[in-house]
Design an enzyme around this catalytic site. Structure first.
Site, PDB file in Angstrom:
ATOM      1  N   ASP A   1      10.280 -19.833 -46.421  1.00  8.47           N
ATOM      2  CA  ASP A   1      10.873 -18.506 -46.365  1.00  8.47           C
ATOM      3  C   ASP A   1      12.014 -18.541 -45.344  1.00  8.47           C
ATOM      4  O   ASP A   1      12.887 -19.398 -45.422  1.00  8.47           O
ATOM      5  CB  ASP A   1       9.770 -17.488 -46.043  1.00  8.47           C
ATOM      6  N   ARG A   2      12.058 -17.627 -44.370  1.00  4.52           N
ATOM      7  CA  ARG A   2      13.148 -17.641 -43.388  1.00  4.52           C
ATOM      8  C   ARG A   2      13.166 -18.946 -42.608  1.00  4.52           C
ATOM      9  O   ARG A   2      14.240 -19.426 -42.209  1.00  4.52           O
ATOM     10  CB  ARG A   2      13.015 -16.460 -42.421  1.00  4.52           C
TER      11      ARG A   2
ATOM     12  N   HIS B   1      15.050  -5.844 -49.791  1.00  8.84           N
ATOM     13  CA  HIS B   1      14.809  -5.799 -48.345  1.00  8.84           C
ATOM     14  C   HIS B   1      15.873  -6.550 -47.563  1.00  8.84           C
ATOM     15  O   HIS B   1      16.146  -6.213 -46.411  1.00  8.84           O
ATOM     16  CB  HIS B   1      13.413  -6.349 -48.016  1.00  8.84           C
ATOM     17  N   TRP B   2      16.515  -7.575 -48.139  1.00 11.87           N
ATOM     18  CA  TRP B   2      17.596  -8.268 -47.437  1.00 11.87           C
ATOM     19  C   TRP B   2      18.663  -7.278 -46.994  1.00 11.87           C
ATOM     20  O   TRP B   2      19.191  -7.378 -45.889  1.00 11.87           O
ATOM     21  CB  TRP B   2      18.230  -9.322 -48.359  1.00 11.87           C
TER      22      TRP B   2
ATOM     23  N   TYR C   1      17.547 -11.123 -40.394  1.00 12.51           N
ATOM     24  CA  TYR C   1      18.197 -10.767 -41.663  1.00 12.51           C
ATOM     25  C   TYR C   1      19.639 -10.324 -41.450  1.00 12.51           C
ATOM     26  O   TYR C   1      20.514 -10.613 -42.277  1.00 12.51           O
ATOM     27  CB  TYR C   1      17.405  -9.651 -42.352  1.00 12.51           C
TER      28      TYR C   1
ATOM     29  N   HIS D   1       3.320 -16.493 -52.794  1.00 16.13           N
ATOM     30  CA  HIS D   1       4.409 -16.749 -51.848  1.00 16.13           C
ATOM     31  C   HIS D   1       3.945 -17.419 -50.564  1.00 16.13           C
ATOM     32  O   HIS D   1       4.617 -18.333 -50.063  1.00 16.13           O
ATOM     33  CB  HIS D   1       5.120 -15.426 -51.510  1.00 16.13           C
TER      34      HIS D   1
END
Length: 286
Positions: free
Chosen positions: A105-106, A150-151, A204, A266
């Site tokens: 993910d991030r 959400h980004w 983000y 996820h």
């Protein structure tokens, strides 16, 4: 959790990182995503350590118990380059000049930036459930904007913090029966900390600005990831729906690429730790 692992704060310059590390052998650092902490790896890390690896699991800057730098106007304090520099400093402080890096993910963006900026340090790269930030933004369409809204919401000033902190449990969810009680407790402490929530949102905000610019500069200069790279994506997540040719997206960024699906939702480190550890071990041994 993490039986036999040491835990400590490590000063890496601008910040202190909270880290657990254990095992012996070639080093591999595991980088979590949003909104998790290092404890998301609590099932994977012991498996890798048991097969002959030194395993290092930090909270990224801004996340969990690690430092939260003051917010800058350009959000560069939360850039993937800053986070990657932290990880490089951490590994050197622990005595590892060369190491493999796994990011989810991030954390996958931090891992990618580390491989691009410090090719002499990174022996292998594993990215989970992602394509490069620039590729995701340039390919944005109605489907991506709907699924990953959400980004763009998180990039707005002020409002996301208010929404999340009104009820963090409702916003983020999480099931201790799936995550494990101690992992859930660590994660829940993080999402209820206002400073951590702001710092996670800054991740983000940096993504849409300074991180995108860094990717653009790499592409313009023809820089690519030169170490062996493994890209895995969860079969019960939406990455392949949004990017049907995941490996094709990664090809221009890499020189030695393999990858495929993994049977999971996820949060793969929590949901499919045995399969994930097996795939990582096979890749590192290749």
């Amino acid at each position: 959790m993490f039986e036999g692992f040491a835990e400590q704060y490590v000063d890496v310059g601008e910040v202190h990182l909270w880290v657990r590390h254990g095992g012996t052998g070639p080093a591999v650092v595991l980088l979590h995503g949003h909104p998790r902490t290092h404890t998301t790896w609590h099932r994977v890390a012991p498996l890798l350590a048991s097969t002959g690896h030194t395993v290092v699991c930090p909270d990224l800057r801004g996340y969990g118990r690690s430092s939260k730098p003051a917010v800058r106007a350009d959000h560069a304090q939360a850039s993937k380059r800053a986070m990657a520099t932290d990880v490089l400093g951490l590994m050197r402080a622990l005595g590892h000049e060369r190491f493999a890096v796994v990011g989810h993910d991030r954390g996958s963006y931090v891992a990618t930036r580390l491989a691009l900026d410090s090719p002499r340090a990174v022996t292998h790269l594993v990215v989970l459930d992602s394509v490069p930030i620039l590729e995701a933004l340039e390919r944005t369409d109605a489907a991506f904007a709907t699924a990953w809204w959400h980004w763009f919401f998180f990039a707005q000033p002020g409002k996301p913090e208010r929404a999340i902190l009104a009820d963090p449990d409702a916003w983020y969810g999480g099931d201790p029966a799936v995550m494990g009680q101690e992992n859930y407790a660590d994660y829940r402490a993080a999402i209820h900390d206002p400073a951590t929530v702001v710092a996670m949102l800054e991740d983000y905000r940096a993504g849409l600005g300074v991180d995108r610019a860094a990717d653009e500069a790499d592409r313009a200069a023809g820089r690519r990831i030169t170490c062996p790279t493994l890209v895995l994506w969860s079969s019960r997540d939406d990455l392949e729906d949004l990017h049907p040719d995941v490996l094709g997206v990664w090809t221009p960024w890499t020189t030695q690429l393999t990858g495929g699906r993994i049977n999971s939702g996820h949060h793969v480190a929590e949901e499919a730790p045995d399969e994930l550890a097996s795939r990582i071990n096979a890749f590192l041994a290749g």
